[in-house]
Write a protein that holds these residues in place. Structure first.
Motif, PDB file in Angstrom:
ATOM      1  N   TYR A 134      36.473  30.978  39.514  1.00 28.13           N
ATOM      2  CA  TYR A 134      36.207  31.347  38.124  1.00 28.13           C
ATOM      3  C   TYR A 134      36.909  30.404  37.150  1.00 28.13           C
ATOM      4  CZ  TYR A 134      33.428  35.300  39.470  1.00 28.13           C
ATOM      5  OH  TYR A 134      32.409  36.077  39.979  1.00 28.13           O
ATOM      6  N   ASP A 135      38.079  29.921  37.511  1.00 26.64           N
ATOM      7  CA  ASP A 135      38.766  28.929  36.690  1.00 26.64           C
ATOM      8  C   ASP A 135      37.912  27.661  36.553  1.00 26.64           C
ATOM      9  OD1 ASP A 135      41.350  27.882  35.399  1.00 26.64           O
ATOM     10  OD2 ASP A 135      40.998  26.414  37.002  1.00 26.64           O
ATOM     11  N   ALA A 136      37.309  27.222  37.646  1.00 34.65           N
ATOM     12  CA  ALA A 136      36.468  26.017  37.624  1.00 34.65           C
ATOM     13  C   ALA A 136      35.250  26.191  36.724  1.00 34.65           C
ATOM     14  CB  ALA A 136      36.027  25.660  39.051  1.00 34.65           C
ATOM     15  N   LEU A 137      34.816  27.444  36.527  1.00 40.28           N
ATOM     16  CA  LEU A 137      33.654  27.707  35.670  1.00 40.28           C
ATOM     17  C   LEU A 137      34.031  27.891  34.205  1.00 40.28           C
ATOM     18  CD1 LEU A 137      31.533  30.151  37.844  1.00 40.28           C
ATOM     19  CD2 LEU A 137      31.424  27.662  37.723  1.00 40.28           C
ATOM     20  N   GLY A 138      35.330  27.862  33.892  1.00 46.34           N
ATOM     21  CA  GLY A 138      35.751  27.977  32.503  1.00 46.34           C
ATOM     22  C   GLY A 138      36.380  29.307  32.135  1.00 46.34           C
ATOM     23  N   PHE A 139      36.515  30.232  33.075  1.00 45.86           N
ATOM     24  CA  PHE A 139      37.223  31.483  32.804  1.00 45.86           C
ATOM     25  C   PHE A 139      38.713  31.178  32.773  1.00 45.86           C
ATOM     26  CE2 PHE A 139      33.180  32.799  34.378  1.00 45.86           C
ATOM     27  CZ  PHE A 139      32.958  34.111  33.982  1.00 45.86           C
ATOM     28  N   VAL A 140      39.469  31.925  31.973  1.00 48.39           N
ATOM     29  CA  VAL A 140      40.898  31.690  31.829  1.00 48.39           C
ATOM     30  C   VAL A 140      41.661  32.913  32.338  1.00 48.39           C
ATOM     31  CG1 VAL A 140      42.752  31.239  30.174  1.00 48.39           C
ATOM     32  CG2 VAL A 140      40.494  30.195  29.841  1.00 48.39           C
ATOM     33  N   ASN A 141      42.633  32.671  33.192  1.00 44.35           N
ATOM     34  CA  ASN A 141      43.423  33.776  33.734  1.00 44.35           C
ATOM     35  C   ASN A 141      44.337  34.353  32.673  1.00 44.35           C
ATOM     36  OD1 ASN A 141      46.297  34.401  35.414  1.00 44.35           O
ATOM     37  ND2 ASN A 141      44.436  35.418  36.076  1.00 44.35           N
ATOM     38  N   GLU A 142      44.400  35.674  32.614  1.00 45.09           N
ATOM     39  CA  GLU A 142      45.328  36.396  31.741  1.00 45.09           C
ATOM     40  C   GLU A 142      46.436  36.940  32.645  1.00 45.09           C
ATOM     41  OE1 GLU A 142      47.718  37.709  29.680  1.00 45.09           O
ATOM     42  OE2 GLU A 142      46.107  37.131  28.309  1.00 45.09           O
ATOM     43  N   PRO A 143      47.588  36.240  32.682  1.00 48.13           N
ATOM     44  CA  PRO A 143      48.649  36.616  33.619  1.00 48.13           C
ATOM     45  C   PRO A 143      49.237  38.006  33.405  1.00 48.13           C
ATOM     46  CG  PRO A 143      49.310  34.706  32.285  1.00 48.13           C
ATOM     47  CD  PRO A 143      47.907  35.061  31.903  1.00 48.13           C
ATOM     48  N   LYS A 144      49.146  38.546  32.199  1.00 48.00           N
ATOM     49  CA  LYS A 144      49.687  39.889  31.961  1.00 48.00           C
ATOM     50  C   LYS A 144      48.980  40.944  32.795  1.00 48.00           C
ATOM     51  CE  LYS A 144      49.172  39.555  27.493  1.00 48.00           C
ATOM     52  NZ  LYS A 144      49.098  39.777  26.053  1.00 48.00           N
ATOM     53  N   VAL A 148      36.699  41.295  45.689  1.00 51.55           N
ATOM     54  CA  VAL A 148      36.702  39.948  46.259  1.00 51.55           C
ATOM     55  C   VAL A 148      37.493  39.942  47.565  1.00 51.55           C
ATOM     56  CG1 VAL A 148      36.424  38.851  44.001  1.00 51.55           C
ATOM     57  CG2 VAL A 148      38.721  39.162  44.929  1.00 51.55           C
ATOM     58  N   ALA A 149      37.044  39.135  48.512  1.00 48.15           N
ATOM     59  CA  ALA A 149      37.693  39.051  49.819  1.00 48.15           C
ATOM     60  C   ALA A 149      38.956  38.201  49.777  1.00 48.15           C
ATOM     61  CB  ALA A 149      36.710  38.486  50.844  1.00 48.15           C
ATOM     62  N   ASP A 150      38.991  37.190  48.922  1.00 53.43           N
ATOM     63  CA  ASP A 150      40.116  36.257  48.868  1.00 53.43           C
ATOM     64  C   ASP A 150      40.446  36.005  47.394  1.00 53.43           C
ATOM     65  OD1 ASP A 150      41.658  33.858  48.709  1.00 53.43           O
ATOM     66  OD2 ASP A 150      40.811  33.138  50.605  1.00 53.43           O
ATOM     67  N   LEU A 151      41.464  36.687  46.886  1.00 53.01           N
ATOM     68  CA  LEU A 151      41.778  36.627  45.452  1.00 53.01           C
ATOM     69  C   LEU A 151      42.087  35.212  44.964  1.00 53.01           C
ATOM     70  CD1 LEU A 151      42.065  38.202  42.813  1.00 53.01           C
ATOM     71  CD2 LEU A 151      44.443  38.685  43.463  1.00 53.01           C
ATOM     72  N   PRO A 152      42.973  34.441  45.626  1.00 52.23           N
ATOM     73  CA  PRO A 152      43.219  33.074  45.129  1.00 52.23           C
ATOM     74  C   PRO A 152      41.962  32.206  45.107  1.00 52.23           C
ATOM     75  CG  PRO A 152      44.965  33.740  46.638  1.00 52.23           C
ATOM     76  CD  PRO A 152      43.876  34.790  46.729  1.00 52.23           C
ATOM     77  N   ARG A 153      41.120  32.322  46.127  1.00 55.70           N
ATOM     78  CA  ARG A 153      39.868  31.543  46.159  1.00 55.70           C
ATOM     79  C   ARG A 153      38.981  31.925  44.982  1.00 55.70           C
ATOM     80  NH1 ARG A 153      35.497  33.000  50.633  1.00 55.70           N
ATOM     81  NH2 ARG A 153      35.421  34.793  49.250  1.00 55.70           N
ATOM     82  N   SER A 154      38.853  33.227  44.721  1.00 56.16           N
ATOM     83  CA  SER A 154      38.006  33.684  43.618  1.00 56.16           C
ATOM     84  C   SER A 154      38.574  33.262  42.265  1.00 56.16           C
ATOM     85  CB  SER A 154      37.830  35.201  43.678  1.00 56.16           C
ATOM     86  OG  SER A 154      37.074  35.545  44.819  1.00 56.16           O
ATOM     87  N   MET A 155      39.894  33.326  42.117  1.00 56.45           N
ATOM     88  CA  MET A 155      40.508  32.878  40.869  1.00 56.45           C
ATOM     89  C   MET A 155      40.217  31.406  40.631  1.00 56.45           C
ATOM     90  SD  MET A 155      44.189  34.846  40.983  1.00 56.45           S
ATOM     91  CE  MET A 155      44.770  34.084  39.442  1.00 56.45           C
ATOM     92  N   ALA A 156      40.336  30.587  41.670  1.00 55.11           N
ATOM     93  CA  ALA A 156      40.060  29.149  41.537  1.00 55.11           C
ATOM     94  C   ALA A 156      38.596  28.909  41.179  1.00 55.11           C
ATOM     95  CB  ALA A 156      40.423  28.419  42.829  1.00 55.11           C
ATOM     96  N   VAL A 206      36.496  39.445  33.374  1.00 52.38           N
ATOM     97  CA  VAL A 206      36.132  39.763  34.748  1.00 52.38           C
ATOM     98  C   VAL A 206      37.413  40.100  35.495  1.00 52.38           C
ATOM     99  CG1 VAL A 206      35.152  38.864  36.893  1.00 52.38           C
ATOM    100  CG2 VAL A 206      34.077  38.319  34.707  1.00 52.38           C
ATOM    101  N   MET A 207      37.458  41.301  36.037  1.00 53.41           N
ATOM    102  CA  MET A 207      38.593  41.740  36.835  1.00 53.41           C
ATOM    103  C   MET A 207      38.258  41.524  38.307  1.00 53.41           C
ATOM    104  SD  MET A 207      40.974  42.719  34.764  1.00 53.41           S
ATOM    105  CE  MET A 207      42.078  43.323  36.028  1.00 53.41           C
ATOM    106  N   LEU A 208      38.972  40.610  38.938  1.00 52.45           N
ATOM    107  CA  LEU A 208      38.794  40.352  40.359  1.00 52.45           C
ATOM    108  C   LEU A 208      39.764  41.254  41.106  1.00 52.45           C
ATOM    109  CD1 LEU A 208      38.768  36.450  40.141  1.00 52.45           C
ATOM    110  CD2 LEU A 208      36.788  37.997  40.164  1.00 52.45           C
ATOM    111  N   LEU A 209      39.248  42.077  41.997  1.00 58.58           N
ATOM    112  CA  LEU A 209      40.063  43.069  42.694  1.00 58.58           C
ATOM    113  C   LEU A 209      39.987  42.850  44.202  1.00 58.58           C
ATOM    114  CD1 LEU A 209      38.767  46.191  40.721  1.00 58.58           C
ATOM    115  CD2 LEU A 209      40.798  44.828  40.212  1.00 58.58           C
ATOM    116  N   THR A 210      41.156  42.813  44.856  1.00 58.30           N
ATOM    117  CA  THR A 210      41.132  42.767  46.314  1.00 58.30           C
ATOM    118  C   THR A 210      40.412  44.013  46.818  1.00 58.30           C
ATOM    119  OG1 THR A 210      43.229  43.932  46.538  1.00 58.30           O
ATOM    120  CG2 THR A 210      43.331  41.499  46.418  1.00 58.30           C
TER     121      THR A 210
END
Length: 142
Positions: free
Chosen positions: A21-31, A11-19, A48-52
């Motif tokens: 996927y969050d909006a679609l119902g995916f849940v971030n695993e902070p660990k 992904v080009a922009d990690l915070p944008r991609s996290m937001a 789904v692993m989002l990688l810079t």
């Protein structure tokens, strides 16, 4: 341990991609999330692993394409037709591209594809459970 799938996406922009996927119902695993990668969990067995881009290149020298080509289409099952339509709508509202192809519609199933902000293609789908258990419909000669 159950068998799991980890889908790795550059992904080009990690915070944008996290937001997104969050909006679609995916849940971030902070660990398993830091400034270079984020684990976005869809279910107990799908992450789904989002990688810079820098993180992605720690695993491969292969180029990251962004030419609009299609080499992978990830399908997620949902419980209802309305959930499929809603996920497509949310994708368009949160930085992705809704309706990248016409919806596929049959009496026993439907799907509706979108692209995330980096062009990765997702296809949420619904299938009637009874139809799934019965197998594919009989083919007719045209």
């Amino acid at each position: 341990m159950p068998r799991m799938i980890f889908v790795n996406l550059p992904v080009a922009d990690l915070p944008r991609s996290m937001a997104f996927y969050d909006a679609l119902g995916f849940v971030n695993e902070p660990k398993f999330t830091d400034e270079t990668a984020a684990a976005m969990q869809w279910s107990d067995t799908i992450v789904v692993m989002l990688l810079t881009h820098a993180k992605w290149h720690q695993f491969t020298d292969r180029p990251i394409t962004s030419d609009g080509s299609s080499s992978l289409r990830l399908c997620l099952s949902l419980d209802t037709r309305d959930e499929v339509t809603e996920m497509n709508r949310l994708a368009g509202e949160h930085g992705g591209t809704a309706d990248i192809d016409p919806p596929t519609e049959y009496p026993f199933m439907m799907s509706h594809a979108f692209a995330d902000p980096d062009g990765h293609i997702w296809e949420p789908m619904w299938m009637d459970q009874a139809a799934m258990e019965a197998g594919p419909p009989a083919q007719t000669d045209a």
